[in-house]
Design an enzyme around this catalytic site. Sequence first.
Site, mmCIF file in Angstrom:
data_model
loop_
_atom_site.group_PDB
_atom_site.id
_atom_site.type_symbol
_atom_site.label_atom_id
_atom_site.label_comp_id
_atom_site.label_asym_id
_atom_site.label_seq_id
_atom_site.Cartn_x
_atom_site.Cartn_y
_atom_site.Cartn_z
ATOM 1 C CG ASP A 181 31.777 21.566 18.875
ATOM 2 O OD1 ASP A 181 30.703 21.656 19.497
ATOM 3 O OD2 ASP A 181 31.839 21.422 17.632
ATOM 4 C CG HIS A 335 35.612 25.080 19.431
ATOM 5 N ND1 HIS A 335 35.113 25.968 18.500
ATOM 6 C CD2 HIS A 335 35.721 23.875 18.816
ATOM 7 C CE1 HIS A 335 34.925 25.317 17.349
ATOM 8 N NE2 HIS A 335 35.293 24.065 17.521
#
Length: 405
Positions: A181, A335
């Site tokens: 992400d 992430h």
Amino acid sequence: MTPTRSARHRAGDTGSYSTVRTPKSTPSRSARHSAGPARSRAKRPVSGSHRAPGTLPLETWLEAARNRPTTVLGTLVVAGLLITAVPLSQPGKSDPGELTAAAQAAASAQAAKQRDKNGDTAGKQSDAQADPVAGGATRPTPEATVTGRPAGLPSTPLAQGAGPGRSLLTTGGQQVALTFDDGPDPQQTPKILAMLDQYQVKATFCLVGSQAKKHPELVRQIVAAGHTLCNHTFDHDLTIAKKSTATIRADLEKTNAAIRAAVPDAKIAFFRAPGGNFTDKLVNVAHTEGMSSLYWEVDPRDWEHTENETDADHVKRVIASVKKGVKPGAIVLSHDFNQPDTIAAYKELLPWLAENFQLGVPSGTGETPRTPATTEPTPATPSPSTTVEPIAPTTAPTATPAATA
């Protein structure tokens, strides 16, 4: 063009209020009465023009009855037979001269009554079957129309997931999905792309629109490597679900536009709400934009750096959390934006995951219930490229992971 109902009623139908007109040659009653002073009129004889046409004076009939009673009786019998024998349903075919005025009036009244009855029945059947239109054609009675989805909605049904707002919690199959992400990040994204390529793993990148706009070349690299794209709002809006439907749609479309500015024909299969803050409304809006909503099942909280936690400890915690929680069908949240410890953790995680699980992307079509496994799963064992040496882990994982909120 089909006339309106009121227009059709004024078009000249029998009995229409617009078709009943006073002849121009006949003055109205009031006009006649106001044309001049009243004048006295002489009384006309009873036997005169007031007799029905073709009949004889009463005196003539009485004289014939006295002189030829048989002839008169026969005439009356014939007249009675004619009255009863004339078909009332077709009065127009009889000769009016053969009947008396009273017989004609009775026949006409009966025929009119029959016509009204037949016309009413036929009219009801006709109205149920067709509607008159211009040019004498008929319009079939409208039938129930089966409609599909409203315009603008995707033809595929909404995926039913077990996550918040019915978002997808698992991949819908045996494959484990790795998701990254908040990127693209100019420092970390290229590193994770290189590792994924080394182990021939396809992942899903949830892109923030503003980052995609800043780094279009990284979007092109992600797509060129065959990875899947996911919309992650334009500015990582954690409260996007609380906005109006129009605001949500505008944000998602703006983010997709930023991604497609780099890759015009990019397929954006998924949407992920920042923080996983999904609602039914948010999932539905994403669906109308052609995207399935993607939640997760494994969250190592790689973005969280606790107090007094060193980088080495952070890496160990991420590795231990993923290894503990992953199972066939799991979606793993990670992430690549500004998270160097995550990239370091995947140096150990990627070879372990590739050896023990089938790695891929979510199906996007919903989830199948899990069956509890009684034995250890037998995952696929894809081998890394023979031309690249495996990357050794920087640190060894800890046996007991730290608690994650």
